[in-house]
Motif scaffolding. Sequence first.
Motif, short mmCIF file in Angstrom:
data_model
loop_
_atom_site.label_atom_id
_atom_site.label_comp_id
_atom_site.label_asym_id
_atom_site.label_seq_id
_atom_site.Cartn_x
_atom_site.Cartn_y
_atom_site.Cartn_z
N ARG A 1 0.84 -1.19 0.00
CA ARG A 1 0.00 0.00 0.00
C ARG A 1 0.86 1.22 0.00
NH1 ARG A 1 -3.72 -1.02 4.88
NH2 ARG A 1 -5.40 -2.22 4.00
N TYR B 1 0.41 14.07 -1.13
CA TYR B 1 -1.03 14.21 -1.34
C TYR B 1 -1.28 14.78 -2.72
CZ TYR B 1 -1.36 13.70 3.67
OH TYR B 1 -1.28 13.25 4.95
N THR C 1 -6.03 10.27 9.56
CA THR C 1 -4.89 11.05 10.05
C THR C 1 -5.31 11.96 11.20
OG1 THR C 1 -5.32 12.66 8.31
CG2 THR C 1 -3.61 11.01 7.89
N VAL D 1 -6.19 9.45 4.41
CA VAL D 1 -5.68 9.12 3.08
C VAL D 1 -6.29 7.82 2.62
CG1 VAL D 1 -3.59 8.64 1.77
CG2 VAL D 1 -3.54 10.31 3.62
N THR E 1 -6.68 4.32 1.24
CA THR E 1 -5.76 3.19 1.12
C THR E 1 -6.32 2.07 0.25
OG1 THR E 1 -6.67 2.24 3.13
CG2 THR E 1 -4.69 3.59 3.37
N GLU E 2 -7.64 2.08 0.02
CA GLU E 2 -8.26 1.02 -0.79
C GLU E 2 -9.53 1.59 -1.40
OE1 GLU E 2 -8.29 -2.46 2.13
OE2 GLU E 2 -9.20 -3.32 0.33
N VAL F 1 -6.26 5.54 -4.60
CA VAL F 1 -5.41 5.31 -3.44
C VAL F 1 -4.41 6.46 -3.35
CG1 VAL F 1 -3.67 3.81 -2.47
CG2 VAL F 1 -5.69 2.82 -3.52
N GLY F 2 -4.25 7.00 -2.17
CA GLY F 2 -3.34 8.11 -1.98
C GLY F 2 -4.02 9.46 -1.91
N ASP F 3 -5.30 9.54 -2.32
CA ASP F 3 -6.02 10.81 -2.23
C ASP F 3 -6.23 11.18 -0.77
OD1 ASP F 3 -8.31 10.41 -5.08
OD2 ASP F 3 -6.24 11.15 -4.93
N ARG F 4 -6.11 12.46 -0.49
CA ARG F 4 -6.32 12.94 0.89
C ARG F 4 -7.72 13.54 0.95
NH1 ARG F 4 -3.98 18.21 2.80
NH2 ARG F 4 -4.14 18.30 5.07
#
Lengths: 345, 392
Positions: free
Chosen positions: A331, A339, B33, B65, B67-68, B78-81
Amino acid sequence: MASSTASHYRTSGGDRRNVGTADRVVSGLLGAWMITGRRRRRQGFGKVVAVASGVLLLRRAATAHSAVYERLGVSSADLGEGAGINIEQAVTINRPIHEVYEFMHDLTNLPIIFTHIAEVTVGPGDLSHWTLKAAPGSRAVSWDVRVLNDVPNEYISWMSVDGSSVQQSGSMHFTKAPADRGTEVHVKLRYRPPGGAWGFGVAKLLNGLTASGVGADLRRLKQLLETGSVATTEGQPTGPSPAELRDAEREQREARQSKSVPAHRGGAPLPTKTPTARLGEPMYPLKEPEPVVTRGFELDPAASRKIEGAPVPEVELERVLAGVEGVDALRPVAVEDEYRSGDDL
Amino acid sequence: MRAVAWYGTEDVRVIDAPEPTIIQPTDAIIKVTKAAICGSDLHMYDGYIPGMKPGDILGHEAMGVVTEVGNDVRTLHVGDRIVVPFPIACGRCWYCDNQMYSLCDNSNPNAQVPEAMYGASPAGLYGYSHSFGGYAGGQAEYLRVPFADSDHIKVPASLTDEQVLFLSDIYPTGWMGAELAGIKQGDNVAVWGAGPIGLFAMKAAKVMGAEQVFAIDHVPVRLMMAERECGAVPLHRTELGMKGVQDALKSLTGGRGPDAVIDAVGMEATDPGLLGAYHKAKHTLRLEQDRPTALHEAIMACRKGGTVSVPGVYSGMIDKFPMGAVFGKGLTIRGGQTPVQHYAKELLQKVETGELDPTFVITHRMSLEEAPEAYRAFRDKSDGYVKVVLTP
């Protein structure tokens, strides 16, 4: 059975009698006994309750109407049309008429919609074979049904063929809802057993063959057609039960007493997902210690004070040691710098 | 994962729970977070919300964030905040189509419960009892976001977590509180409750053109914040008493009364007087589900023809409601759970331009592990607690 398509639109109107003769006799006797019977210690509040319920039962016997039955869509009355289970429910689905019609017109979808229907197989021509879900301890009931009317995007109605063990009829009526609301679906279901509606009605309570049961079915149908699935929380995380917590605490105490590091995070076995740790495996990645910060009202909220030299509590250590399958190497690790910038919301 | 869970009245614990998984193809999972404790969480802490089970994970103000993502998620990767709006909205029903996200038809799997209580079910909520779906909440390390395409607010890297976290609930709720009050240029607005919702409502009222804003509260720290941060006139409820507040509001508005009033207190209103004692007694015995003293006062103070805005939270029935005053003075009452998704873009912009910095309400920053202590102090309003932000 003299029902015709027209009768499906007949409202219950003025005749609200839904309690059969035998039912009325029993209610009357029970009511009378509640009011007049002498029982030890029936005084004060208990007596008020007894008299009140007695009066309600007597009224039920006198008027042949039961609000409870009405609510459930059940009738024990021995009047031709009314006997059995009559349910009418409506729902508005925010999809075009043809989509809703096509889904419900396919009778093999009915078990998906209605909890009380176990299976529908479409037979030759306009015949189909329906099976109700069996009440616990009894055999499943099934019979043949003939589609009477099928007007695309408007109306479907059906009726059990003569001689079926259960006389059943029903209809679905589709109209465009006002303005942009989508499609209104009006469902009428009627089940009449050969005799003795009471037991039948009670048994069906367990199978969702009630007004509210069908209402819930239609709500789920709406979710399915509008969003693609039925809302659920099955399988979501939840904390351990109080009993499991107590066991966990006891094990921790015992572990501390025996001065050994437990093989897994000291506690009762947790539901599946949480991994067990093995000492000696790489600890990846160590979590950045977050500053445990700021107590008390501060005039400048932006200033945060790190508590210097604060020891990492034992719980924190154990947790880190216990393995971090949750922070998967595959992951992407969430890091402030990476971001993505916001797209259109 | 670690999570904050409810185990009874005044019994909130940090426990181990399994991590959430994708249950439906429209789901996403985020690593949390930052999370926060809301004043409405305290109603569950105090045991006033029915439909709770031991082990329920709490929290409806969360961000993190992704993750899936499930197979049907189109607008998240994935990775979008993202910040997660607290009402769960499907985005497909008529209510969602018409921006009424907190009234979504499809997100409450236990819809029959509010339907019995209210006549119809509103949207499902994170961590707010099984009456509203029993969804696991965001005071945890990970959170499952159903209907992820409709229910996220992407936030730019240039803004810190603290600047955007409150888009999940309190900032839009305070804003909506002022918006529903129908404030026009020159209006006087009285706000009961100087907690985070009230403070945001006061700021919004000023932006919307209010001439004067009055803040009514018991807690000195909150009144101080209202005065300093929002330019409100502080009215100390305990010192003035109910009548004193009413008199002050009359005289400060030239005898007319405030044009709009906002009840940012909700169902656990306190009143040190007789009426308060009556409601407290009934509430404790569960003979009444909500305590309406703040609402009552707001209605009494509002000028004729004015508007009463109720951002909440109310859960059941109240006793002694001044319906005569509402009718006699021709008042408009508006309220409801905030359709956060509707306000997200507009309010995020205000943060980006610096027009409104939501971080001013934060008084405490703690780790998730300290949540039980935070709940207690927040409920008691001790140690200057106004808003707590938790880091898992």
